[in-house]
Design a protein around this motif. Structure first.
Motif, PDB file in Angstrom:
ATOM      1  N   VAL A   1      65.344 107.063 -15.734  1.00 12.09           N
ATOM      2  CA  VAL A   1      66.149 106.786 -14.539  1.00 12.09           C
ATOM      3  C   VAL A   1      65.985 107.938 -13.539  1.00 12.09           C
ATOM      4  O   VAL A   1      66.298 109.080 -13.853  1.00 12.09           O
ATOM      5  N   PRO A   2      65.499 107.636 -12.339  1.00 16.60           N
ATOM      6  CA  PRO A   2      65.300 108.708 -11.350  1.00 16.60           C
ATOM      7  C   PRO A   2      66.609 109.155 -10.716  1.00 16.60           C
ATOM      8  O   PRO A   2      67.620 108.457 -10.778  1.00 16.60           O
ATOM      9  N   PHE A   3      66.575 110.332 -10.123  1.00 18.63           N
ATOM     10  CA  PHE A   3      67.689 110.794  -9.307  1.00 18.63           C
ATOM     11  C   PHE A   3      67.742 109.919  -8.066  1.00 18.63           C
ATOM     12  O   PHE A   3      66.712 109.415  -7.594  1.00 18.63           O
ATOM     13  N   VAL A   4      68.925 109.719  -7.505  1.00 16.79           N
ATOM     14  CA  VAL A   4      69.089 108.852  -6.341  1.00 16.79           C
ATOM     15  C   VAL A   4      68.196 109.282  -5.185  1.00 16.79           C
ATOM     16  O   VAL A   4      67.539 108.448  -4.558  1.00 16.79           O
ATOM     17  N   GLU A   5      68.097 110.584  -4.902  1.00 15.38           N
ATOM     18  CA  GLU A   5      67.277 111.027  -3.774  1.00 15.38           C
ATOM     19  C   GLU A   5      65.809 110.671  -3.975  1.00 15.38           C
ATOM     20  O   GLU A   5      65.106 110.389  -3.018  1.00 15.38           O
ATOM     21  N   ASN A   6      65.347 110.601  -5.226  1.00 12.57           N
ATOM     22  CA  ASN A   6      63.971 110.209  -5.488  1.00 12.57           C
ATOM     23  C   ASN A   6      63.766 108.720  -5.246  1.00 12.57           C
ATOM     24  O   ASN A   6      62.661 108.295  -4.898  1.00 12.57           O
ATOM     25  N   LEU A   7      64.802 107.921  -5.402  1.00  9.96           N
ATOM     26  CA  LEU A   7      64.702 106.493  -5.117  1.00  9.96           C
ATOM     27  C   LEU A   7      64.426 106.272  -3.642  1.00  9.96           C
ATOM     28  O   LEU A   7      63.644 105.430  -3.256  1.00  9.96           O
ATOM     29  N   HIS A   8      65.102 107.046  -2.797  1.00  9.85           N
ATOM     30  CA  HIS A   8      64.952 106.898  -1.359  1.00  9.85           C
ATOM     31  C   HIS A   8      63.612 107.400  -0.865  1.00  9.85           C
ATOM     32  O   HIS A   8      63.146 106.979   0.186  1.00  9.85           O
ATOM     33  N   GLU A   9      62.973 108.293  -1.634  1.00 11.74           N
ATOM     34  CA  GLU A   9      61.674 108.824  -1.255  1.00 11.74           C
ATOM     35  C   GLU A   9      60.546 107.982  -1.812  1.00 11.74           C
ATOM     36  O   GLU A   9      59.385 108.273  -1.617  1.00 11.74           O
ATOM     37  N   GLY A  10      60.895 106.918  -2.546  1.00  9.92           N
ATOM     38  CA  GLY A  10      59.887 106.031  -3.127  1.00  9.92           C
ATOM     39  C   GLY A  10      59.242 106.594  -4.375  1.00  9.92           C
ATOM     40  O   GLY A  10      58.166 106.170  -4.754  1.00  9.92           O
ATOM     41  N   LYS A  11      59.865 107.574  -5.003  1.00 14.23           N
ATOM     42  CA  LYS A  11      59.295 108.179  -6.220  1.00 14.23           C
ATOM     43  C   LYS A  11      59.794 107.478  -7.456  1.00 14.23           C
ATOM     44  O   LYS A  11      60.807 106.899  -7.499  1.00 14.23           O
TER      45      LYS A  11
END
Length: 124
Positions: A114-124
């Motif tokens: 599960v990625p960190f939320v900020e990584n979701l927004h960066e497309g990571k």
């Protein structure tokens, strides 16, 4: 992201203790039951910036099917489901996964995926 936690909850959870510790030792270092394991998983996911739906907080004493109806409703409102180690051996977790897939939810196998939320927004 709203995430639902899925995994073994019944008394059979102790059967999976050794495997759970090996796979996710950073959230489980003691033998204090599924409520603690799910709670620790919830804490990790919240630290990663997610809203967490935790079925281990349901009151005790209801019939199995009542829990399953509540859990399916929680899956319905989630964006994804996090499958904790041992889920394959849980009838309820397998049903939750099948429902999540049918609903087009994102599936994460283990907390580490599960990625960190900020990584979701960066497309990571």
């Amino acid at each position: 992201m709203i995430l639902y936690i899925s995994g073994p909850i019944s008394s059979r959870m102790d059967t999976y203790k050794a495997e759970f510790d090996a796979a996710e030792s950073y959230i489980s270092s003691d033998m204090d039951g599924y409520k603690s394991r799910f709670g620790k998983a919830e804490s990790v996911l919240k630290l990663r910036g997610h809203i967490v739906l935790n079925p281990a907080v349901h009151p005790l004493g209801m019939p199995y099917e009542a829990y399953l109806k509540i859990d399916m409703a929680m899956v319905d409102v989630s964006d994804g489901i996090v499958m904790l180690h041992g889920w394959q051996n849980s009838n309820g977790a397998r049903r939750e996964l099948k429902h999540a897939l049918r609903m087009g939810k994102k599936v994460f196998y283990g907390i580490e995926s599960v990625p960190f939320v900020e990584n979701l927004h960066e497309g990571k």
